[in-house]
Design an enzyme around this catalytic site. Structure first.
Site, short mmCIF file in Angstrom:
data_model
loop_
_atom_site.label_atom_id
_atom_site.label_comp_id
_atom_site.label_asym_id
_atom_site.label_seq_id
_atom_site.Cartn_x
_atom_site.Cartn_y
_atom_site.Cartn_z
N GLU A 225 0.86 -1.19 0.00
CA GLU A 225 0.00 0.00 0.00
C GLU A 225 0.90 1.24 0.00
OE1 GLU A 225 -3.32 0.31 0.07
OE2 GLU A 225 -4.02 -1.71 0.57
N CYS A 226 0.41 2.31 -0.59
CA CYS A 226 1.20 3.54 -0.63
C CYS A 226 1.05 4.36 0.65
CB CYS A 226 0.83 4.38 -1.84
SG CYS A 226 -0.93 4.67 -1.97
N GLY A 227 0.06 3.98 1.49
CA GLY A 227 -0.12 4.70 2.75
C GLY A 227 -1.24 5.71 2.71
#
Ligand code: SF4
Length: 230
Positions: A225-227
């Protein structure tokens, strides 16, 4: 907060059985100019822009986190969408240019520390993109990954301090594709070349048939996930 937590829970239950276009229409009605739509120009996002344009008399407020390392096809689609729909597109750039990032953190940060790179080029800009808004619309779907299975149609986003609307939560990949096809929504041609999920050019690869659709993101790292949604 514009809505109480009880009201959000009530809407979440009531919207669970609505179709995505209905959820988009209700959220635009509820929040008016206080809502913005997040777009990375994936299939989910162009479907949402299409739904919002059909539902709204006013230009749709859309923002894109432009990391400056997106695929040329994504930039081309961005222009196509702007030509096709009444959108007010905000391109949110990172605080550091690519050259400044390289100078401060070394070259090709994404190949050594993708979490830091995402924090600089996506997560911090997201905070700025949401400032002043009461709600945002995202393309989150429960089928995308185990970390997204608990997503609700509407929920409170504690981290950013506003309401988050996820109209597509119940849709499968096939539901999404069928909508795009039947409505003639413009989409990124890379999706037909083995790229189910498209992010930055350095962190996205095509996946083989049968491979996990998320395997093409940050390949070689444990990162999934990119956050933006944690
Ligand atoms: S996806 Fe890759 S290039 Fe894009 S911000 Fe994250 S680490 Fe950097």
């Amino acid at each position: 907060m514009i809505l109480t937590s009880d009201r959000i829970a009530e809407l979440s239950a009531a919207w669970e059985d609505l179709s995505p276009p209905e959820i988009v229409a209700r959220s635009l009605e509820l929040f008016g100019a206080g809502i913005t739509l997040a777009s990375s120009f994936g299939l989910e996002d162009v479907a949402l822009i299409h739904m919002a344009a059909l539902a709204s008399q006013a230009p749709v407020d859309v923002f894109c986190l432009d990391t400056e390392v997106l695929f040329p096809e994504t930039y081309a689609l961005m222009h196509r969408v702007q030509d096709a729909y009444p959108v007010r597109l905000r391109r949110i750039l990172p605080a550091l240019s690519l050259a400044e990032q390289a100078e401060r953190h070394g070259p090709e940060l994404w190949s050594r520390a993708p979490d830091l790179c995402c924090a600089l080029r996506k997560v911090e800009p997201l905070g700025r993109a949401l400032e002043g808004y009461d709600a945002w619309i995202t393309g989150l779907r429960r089928a995308q990954s185990p970390t997204r299975r608990q997503a609700r149609t509407i929920e409170y986003d504690e981290r950013h301090g506003l309401v988050k609307v996820n109209p597509l939560v119940r849709w499968t990949d096939d539901d999404l594709r069928a909508y795009i096809q039947s409505e003639g929504v413009p989409y990124n041609p890379l999706h037909d070349q083995g790229y189910p999920s498209i992010g930055c050019i350095h962190c996205t690869r095509a996946v083989a048939p049968g491979e996990d659709p998320r395997a093409g993101r940050w390949s070689g790292f444990a990162k999934t996930e990119c956050g933006l949604h944690q």
